[in-house]
Design an enzyme around this catalytic site. Structure first.
Site, PDB file in Angstrom:
ATOM      1  N   ASP A  14       0.827  -1.204   0.000  1.00  0.00           N
ATOM      2  CA  ASP A  14       0.000   0.000   0.000  1.00  0.00           C
ATOM      3  C   ASP A  14       0.862   1.255   0.000  1.00  0.00           C
ATOM      4  OD1 ASP A  14      -2.250   1.547   0.233  1.00  0.00           O
ATOM      5  OD2 ASP A  14      -2.927   0.689   2.126  1.00  0.00           O
ATOM      6  N   ASP A  15       0.771   2.052  -1.041  1.00  0.00           N
ATOM      7  CA  ASP A  15       1.449   3.358  -1.093  1.00  0.00           C
ATOM      8  C   ASP A  15       2.973   3.228  -1.086  1.00  0.00           C
ATOM      9  OD1 ASP A  15      -1.157   4.280  -0.812  1.00  0.00           O
ATOM     10  OD2 ASP A  15      -0.670   5.826   0.656  1.00  0.00           O
ATOM     11  N   CYS A  52      -5.710   3.656  -3.701  1.00  0.00           N
ATOM     12  CA  CYS A  52      -6.031   2.412  -2.989  1.00  0.00           C
ATOM     13  C   CYS A  52      -7.240   1.675  -3.544  1.00  0.00           C
ATOM     14  CB  CYS A  52      -6.282   2.707  -1.517  1.00  0.00           C
ATOM     15  SG  CYS A  52      -4.945   3.583  -0.679  1.00  0.00           S
ATOM     16  N   ARG A  56      -7.507  -1.720  -6.042  1.00  0.00           N
ATOM     17  CA  ARG A  56      -7.997  -3.003  -5.521  1.00  0.00           C
ATOM     18  C   ARG A  56      -9.187  -3.502  -6.334  1.00  0.00           C
ATOM     19  NH1 ARG A  56      -5.300  -3.099  -0.425  1.00  0.00           N
ATOM     20  NH2 ARG A  56      -3.983  -1.273  -0.734  1.00  0.00           N
ATOM     21  N   LYS A 109      -6.217  -5.693   3.862  1.00  0.00           N
ATOM     22  CA  LYS A 109      -7.106  -4.543   3.590  1.00  0.00           C
ATOM     23  C   LYS A 109      -8.030  -4.785   2.405  1.00  0.00           C
ATOM     24  CE  LYS A 109      -6.289   0.078   1.610  1.00  0.00           C
ATOM     25  NZ  LYS A 109      -5.385   1.250   1.611  1.00  0.00           N
ATOM     26  N   HIS A 111     -11.225  -2.519   1.377  1.00  0.00           N
ATOM     27  CA  HIS A 111     -11.336  -1.153   0.833  1.00  0.00           C
ATOM     28  C   HIS A 111     -12.035  -1.049  -0.516  1.00  0.00           C
ATOM     29  CE1 HIS A 111      -9.296   3.077   0.617  1.00  0.00           C
ATOM     30  NE2 HIS A 111     -10.507   3.106   1.140  1.00  0.00           N
ATOM     31  N   HIS A 200       1.575   2.478   3.979  1.00  0.00           N
ATOM     32  CA  HIS A 200       0.619   3.594   4.046  1.00  0.00           C
ATOM     33  C   HIS A 200       0.753   4.293   5.406  1.00  0.00           C
ATOM     34  CE1 HIS A 200      -3.168   5.792   3.863  1.00  0.00           C
ATOM     35  NE2 HIS A 200      -3.485   5.256   2.706  1.00  0.00           N
ATOM     36  N   ASP A 308      -0.125  -0.990  -4.631  1.00  0.00           N
ATOM     37  CA  ASP A 308      -1.399  -0.513  -5.188  1.00  0.00           C
ATOM     38  C   ASP A 308      -1.326   0.868  -5.816  1.00  0.00           C
ATOM     39  OD1 ASP A 308      -1.246   1.027  -2.838  1.00  0.00           O
ATOM     40  OD2 ASP A 308      -3.392   0.868  -2.449  1.00  0.00           O
ATOM     41  N   ASN A 309      -0.318   1.646  -5.430  1.00  0.00           N
ATOM     42  CA  ASN A 309      -0.112   2.960  -6.072  1.00  0.00           C
ATOM     43  C   ASN A 309       1.281   3.444  -5.706  1.00  0.00           C
ATOM     44  OD1 ASN A 309      -2.482   3.655  -3.721  1.00  0.00           O
ATOM     45  ND2 ASN A 309      -0.499   4.655  -3.461  1.00  0.00           N
ATOM     46  N   LYS A 377       1.160   9.021  -5.868  1.00  0.00           N
ATOM     47  CA  LYS A 377      -0.214   8.550  -5.672  1.00  0.00           C
ATOM     48  C   LYS A 377      -1.190   9.665  -6.058  1.00  0.00           C
ATOM     49  CE  LYS A 377      -3.169   7.232  -1.732  1.00  0.00           C
ATOM     50  NZ  LYS A 377      -3.151   6.894  -0.294  1.00  0.00           N
TER      51      LYS A 377
END
Ligand SMILES: [Ca+2]
Length: 545
Positions: A14-15, A52, A56, A109, A111, A200, A308-309, A377
């Site tokens: 994540d991030d 995010c 996903r 996660k 989301h 994140h 994810d980003n 992001k």
């Protein structure tokens, strides 16, 4: 070579930027990911969807996020907007795999659901997972996460246990699912989706992990960006003629930043904690790999790792109040488990890491994380959407340690998994038609490089791009289109739009046709819809970099 269906472990984090982990040029120690890279493939041009929830939604369905109803985050923007929920016109990877005999597990996660506390038809168990442990919301304390859920039940009380830490809990649960599955049903193939929230924000990590990074970043972001690019070029991931983008123009040179002793100490600590978050994740990935290895199943398991980003330049709390963070967005708790107040914000007098802090590492370090690319992001420039992609599958990939330069993006992951497992993508689900799969299988690239692929498209908050062959047309909303030759200039330094108006017009038309087909809603309309519902402005109106 085995003839049984491969197990699949899909690991998302994540991030995280393109060049943070060891095998992508970073300083952060990721021996377990590096081992997967050494035994598998690294892709140099793989792309996510800049944020995010949309990433996903796209990853899980093989569609574009707008087609799934999750165009931005998980807020319902009304009948004219995005539902903020996976709709009924998509099928998830686990739903499809279950039709082919797979057991399906998820830890981490989710989301992609607007309901955070009440189970709905967009929660994991209702979207194909046999078992789920994790969070429904997109961010939160690593010590005491909101919306911690097991199956369909809130289990936030589990975080009260001594030593609870979310990254470890995700890893441990993934290991437990694998161990139990291989013990009880070893002949049934399984799919495990492991969705870490590290790195994140908030910057939460263990002291012993942070301590290992003391001094690691002391030369500062300018020297570290140059060193990362040198390693990326030396490894063969990036090309020597791609020049380093300039330091983010809003950020000071390191020499000026470090002159303030307090700021220097604080900002270095931020990067050390960020590194420790990734380090802890890698330790967990090591335990997952070990679980497969001790059961003799590592070789016939397809392991995929990606982010994810791109790295995140958001400051905490950027335009939102603590009340909003805690009560409205539900991404924080106001007090620690022992009752101490949590201190929100990037306060240089308070060192991040412990449970009573809630901070982010800021733009300059995000700029390092995305080396050598521009932006972050939220954006579709290379810094926003470029991710490491590691694919490990000894039984199915002949080469070990090679690099693939064929471009790819998130819808390709489902296409690849269905391809290698021999799973059919359904035309209907529960009697309703579903959108055709948008991705292309990466499996041909397991054997060789230089594969041609169809055009790729992105949109997030008005930022947009289309990539056709070596050409990328990209927009930083609300500015005009920019055009880059990605073979000559992957770091997007030389805009060719003025020199190539016919190409710009043709690609812009391709984009418009895609956007219309996939239900992209213009940013201005979405912002108006969200503001009319009182949704906080901060996570929409990121200042233009
Ligand atoms: Ca993210």
């Amino acid at each position: 070579m085995t003839t049984r269906k491969p197990n699949v472990v899909l690991i998302l984090n994540d991030d995280m930027g393109y060049s943070d982990i060891g095998c992508y040029g970073g300083e952060i120690e990721t021996p377990n990911l590096d081992r997967l890279a050494t035994g598998g493939l690294r892709f140099s041009q793989f792309y996510n969807t800049a944020r995010c929830s949309p990433s996903r939604a796209s990853l899980l369905t093989g569609l574009h996020p707008h087609q799934t109803g999750v165009g931005i985050l998980t807020y319902d923007s009304g009948p004219e907007g995005y539902a903020g929920n996976l709709n009924q016109r998509c099928v998830t990877i686990p739903q499809a795999l279950k039709t082919n005999g797979y057991s399906t597990y998820m830890s981490g996660k989710w989301h992609v659901a607007s309901s955070l506390t009440e189970p709905t038809d967009t929660w994991p168990l209702q979207r194909g997972f046999d078992e789920f442990f994790g969070t429904i919301i997109g961010a939160g304390s690593f010590y005491d996460p909101n919306t911690l859920t097991r199956g369909n039940h809130n289990v936030e009380h589990e975080a009260k246990a001594e030593g609870f830490f979310y990254t470890d809990a995700i890893s441990d649960q993934a290991v437990a699912y694998i161990d139990k599955h291989l013990r009880e049903t070893p002949d049934v193939p399984f799919f495990s989706y492991v969705a870490y929230t590290a790195p994140h924000w908030p910057l939460h990590a263990h002291d012993e992990d942070i301590a290992r990074y003391k001094g690691r970043f002391d030369t500062g972001w300018d020297a570290l960006r140059e060193a990362r690019l040198d390693r990326l070029v030396a490894s063969g991931l990036l090309r020597e003629h791609w020049k380093l983008s300039q330091r983010d123009p809003t950020q000071p040179p390191w020499s000026a930043a470090e002159a303030d002793a307090q700021f220097r100490a604080w900002t270095l600590r931020c990067m050390e904690v960020y590194a420790a978050q990734i380090d802890r994740m890698d330790q967990g990935i090591g335990r997952i790999v070990a679980a497969l290895d001790r059961a003799g199943r590592l070789d016939d398991t397809l392991i995929v790792f990606l982010s994810d980003n791109g790295a995140c330049a958001e400051d905490i709390p950027e335009g939102v109040t603590v009340d909003e963070l805690v009560n409205k967005l539900m991404i924080a708790k106001s007090h620690t488990r022992s009752g101490e107040p949590v201190h929100f914000g990037n306060d240089t007098q308070r060192m991040p890491g412990p449970e009573d802090t809630y901070q982010s590492y800021g733009t300059a370090w995000a700029n390092l994380s995305n080396t050598p690319f521009r932006l972050y992001k939220h954006w579709i420039h290379e810094g926003g959407i470029s991710t490491p992609l590691i694919v490990h599958w000894p039984a199915g990939i002949g080469e070990a340690g090679a690099i693939r330069h064929v471009p790819g993006y998130l819808p390709d992951i489902m296409a690849t998994i269905l391809d290698v497992t021999g799973t059919r993508y359904p035309e209907t689900w529960d009697g309703r038609p579903v959108e055709p799969l948008e991705g292309s299988s990466l499996a041909p690239a397991f054997g060789r490089d230089g594969i041609e692929r169809p055009p790729m498209f992105w949109e997030h908050e008005g930022n947009a791009a289309v990539r056709v062959g070596k050409w990328k047309l990209v927009k930083n909303y609300p500015r005009p289109w920019e055009l880059y030759d990605m073979e000559a200039d992957r770091t997007e330094l030389h805009d060719l739009a003025a020199a190539e108006p016919e190409r710009v017009a043709a690609m812009a038309l391709q984009y418009q046709q895609w956007a219309a087909r996939c239900g992209v809603i213009p940013r201005g309309k979405i912002v108006a819809l969200m503001q009319s519902q009182g949704v906080t402005r901060a996570f929409w109106e990121k200042p233009q970099a």
